[in-house]
Design a protein around this motif. Structure first.
Motif, mmCIF file in Angstrom:
data_model
loop_
_atom_site.group_PDB
_atom_site.id
_atom_site.type_symbol
_atom_site.label_atom_id
_atom_site.label_comp_id
_atom_site.label_asym_id
_atom_site.label_seq_id
_atom_site.Cartn_x
_atom_site.Cartn_y
_atom_site.Cartn_z
ATOM 1 N N UNK A 89 0.887 -1.349 -0.033
ATOM 2 C CA UNK A 89 0.104 0.213 0.093
ATOM 3 C C UNK A 89 1.007 1.425 -0.014
ATOM 4 N N UNK A 90 0.014 2.323 -0.090
ATOM 5 C CA UNK A 90 0.770 3.842 -0.135
ATOM 6 C C UNK A 90 0.188 4.520 0.871
ATOM 7 N N UNK A 91 0.819 5.424 1.442
ATOM 8 C CA UNK A 91 0.315 6.657 2.472
ATOM 9 C C UNK A 91 0.864 7.867 1.677
ATOM 10 N N UNK A 92 0.355 8.907 1.971
ATOM 11 C CA UNK A 92 0.682 10.413 1.648
ATOM 12 C C UNK A 92 1.270 11.155 2.942
ATOM 13 N N UNK A 93 2.401 11.853 2.337
ATOM 14 C CA UNK A 93 2.821 12.889 3.247
ATOM 15 C C UNK A 93 2.320 14.364 2.719
ATOM 16 N N UNK A 94 1.577 15.312 3.319
ATOM 17 C CA UNK A 94 0.984 16.176 2.507
ATOM 18 C C UNK A 94 1.214 17.409 3.393
ATOM 19 N N UNK A 95 1.090 18.771 2.717
ATOM 20 C CA UNK A 95 1.138 19.936 3.028
ATOM 21 C C UNK A 95 0.124 20.174 4.096
ATOM 22 N N UNK A 96 0.353 20.882 5.077
ATOM 23 C CA UNK A 96 -0.789 21.160 6.297
ATOM 24 C C UNK A 96 -2.080 21.713 5.575
ATOM 25 N N UNK A 97 -2.981 21.165 6.136
ATOM 26 C CA UNK A 97 -4.299 21.708 5.680
ATOM 27 C C UNK A 97 -4.922 20.824 4.332
ATOM 28 N N UNK A 98 -4.236 19.636 4.262
ATOM 29 C CA UNK A 98 -4.641 19.008 2.871
ATOM 30 C C UNK A 98 -5.261 17.471 3.365
ATOM 31 N N UNK A 99 -5.050 17.218 4.696
ATOM 32 C CA UNK A 99 -5.602 15.803 5.061
ATOM 33 C C UNK A 99 -6.651 16.284 6.435
ATOM 34 N N UNK A 100 -7.665 15.426 6.425
ATOM 35 C CA UNK A 100 -8.545 15.580 7.611
ATOM 36 C C UNK A 100 -7.994 14.467 8.821
ATOM 37 N N UNK A 101 -8.671 14.656 9.785
ATOM 38 C CA UNK A 101 -8.420 13.714 11.029
ATOM 39 C C UNK A 101 -7.225 13.929 11.692
ATOM 40 N N UNK A 102 -7.137 13.054 12.438
ATOM 41 C CA UNK A 102 -5.923 13.079 13.570
ATOM 42 C C UNK A 102 -4.730 12.707 12.854
ATOM 43 N N UNK A 103 -3.992 13.938 12.935
ATOM 44 C CA UNK A 103 -2.561 13.790 12.065
ATOM 45 C C UNK A 103 -1.279 14.116 13.132
ATOM 46 N N UNK A 104 -0.126 13.462 12.559
ATOM 47 C CA UNK A 104 1.178 13.769 12.988
ATOM 48 C C UNK A 104 1.537 14.999 12.133
ATOM 49 N N UNK A 105 2.271 16.230 12.797
ATOM 50 C CA UNK A 105 2.775 17.324 12.053
ATOM 51 C C UNK A 105 4.024 17.476 12.342
ATOM 52 N N UNK A 106 4.810 18.098 11.324
ATOM 53 C CA UNK A 106 6.191 18.388 11.509
ATOM 54 C C UNK A 106 6.670 19.750 10.568
ATOM 55 N N UNK A 107 7.682 20.464 10.967
ATOM 56 C CA UNK A 107 7.824 21.669 10.464
ATOM 57 C C UNK A 107 9.317 21.284 9.644
ATOM 58 N N UNK A 108 9.381 21.620 8.273
ATOM 59 C CA UNK A 108 10.443 21.177 7.481
ATOM 60 C C UNK A 108 11.258 22.535 6.965
ATOM 61 N N UNK A 109 12.456 22.716 7.155
ATOM 62 C CA UNK A 109 13.050 23.888 6.700
ATOM 63 C C UNK A 109 13.796 23.361 5.227
ATOM 64 N N UNK A 110 13.262 24.192 4.337
ATOM 65 C CA UNK A 110 13.963 23.612 2.982
ATOM 66 C C UNK A 110 14.740 24.652 2.138
ATOM 67 N N UNK A 111 15.325 24.231 1.335
ATOM 68 C CA UNK A 111 16.495 25.135 0.648
ATOM 69 C C UNK A 111 16.117 26.330 0.396
ATOM 70 N N UNK A 112 14.783 26.735 0.074
ATOM 71 C CA UNK A 112 14.508 28.290 -0.165
ATOM 72 C C UNK A 112 13.014 28.488 0.621
ATOM 73 N N UNK A 113 13.088 27.894 2.039
ATOM 74 C CA UNK A 113 11.865 28.433 2.754
ATOM 75 C C UNK A 113 11.459 27.253 3.736
ATOM 76 N N UNK A 114 10.171 27.420 4.178
ATOM 77 C CA UNK A 114 10.064 26.282 5.274
ATOM 78 C C UNK A 114 8.395 25.794 4.785
ATOM 79 N N UNK A 115 8.258 24.730 5.387
ATOM 80 C CA UNK A 115 6.936 23.883 5.071
ATOM 81 C C UNK A 115 6.540 23.159 6.487
ATOM 82 N N UNK A 116 5.086 23.115 6.341
ATOM 83 C CA UNK A 116 4.461 22.285 7.462
ATOM 84 C C UNK A 116 3.922 20.927 6.698
ATOM 85 N N UNK A 117 4.471 19.802 7.384
ATOM 86 C CA UNK A 117 3.945 18.560 6.855
ATOM 87 C C UNK A 117 3.013 17.920 7.758
ATOM 88 N N UNK A 118 2.187 17.002 7.242
ATOM 89 C CA UNK A 118 1.557 15.911 7.800
ATOM 90 C C UNK A 118 1.128 14.752 7.577
#
Length: 168
Positions: free
Chosen positions: A72-101
């Motif tokens: 099977x497959x699961x998705x790592x999404x940008x914050x605000x794109x998945x419903x439900x109880x989620x785990x979150x993390x902040x990612x610092x990338x080469x040209x900014x930042x991103x919140x992932x869930x």
């Protein structure tokens, strides 16, 4: 085998100083796309129970790899794109930042292969690994279409198995 010549490049995108590697030529060719998916496969002896595709370009390759592996497959999404109880993390990338869930359901005890297009600083990948481990993954390994070797991405993932199809 996918090579650097298979990518189009765009200087100063999305911000000045960044050289963007575009996967559109690979996607436009059924043969090149097939080769890219094969190149992203883990070694034959690797245990993989689920594939995690990273938003957004990892989503293109992950389902094909998962289907080929029969998992099977699961998705790592940008914050605000998945419903439900989620785990979150902040990612610092080469040209900014991103919140992932990620939805943690179905991760505990499983061996996860993470697919993404580019390894640069390792910020996104490190955040993904931390969420998967928090969800109880038995192991996490990575497969990238491209790695920018002059950046510290591989160092950020030193405790994980990392494979890259093309290293520049």
């Amino acid at each position: 085998m996918i090579t650097l010549e298979d990518f189009d490049t765009y200087p100063d995108f999305p911000i000045e100083g960044i050289l963007f590697y575009d996967i559109a030529p690979i996607l436009a060719s059924p043969e090149r796309f097939r080769e890219a998916c094969i190149d992203l496969m883990p070694p034959r002896d690797a245990q993989v129970d689920i594939v995690a595709g990273v938003d957004a370009r990892g989503f293109i390759f992950a389902p094909v790899v998962a289907q080929t592996l029969g998992v099977g497959m699961t998705m790592v999404r940008k914050k605000g794109k998945l419903p439900g109880e989620l785990l979150e993390a902040d990612a610092t990338i080469e040209y900014g930042a991103s919140e992932l869930v990620i939805n943690p359901n179905g991760i505990a005890g499983r061996h996860v292969l993470v697919i993404d297009d580019i390894l640069a600083t390792g910020g996104t990948a490190r955040a993904v690994a931390e969420m998967l481990e928090k969800a109880g993954a038995a192991s996490v390994r990575f497969s990238f279409l491209m790695e920018i070797g002059d950046l510290p991405g591989r160092e950020a993932l030193a405790s994980y198995e990392v494979a890259s199809v093309v290293v520049i």
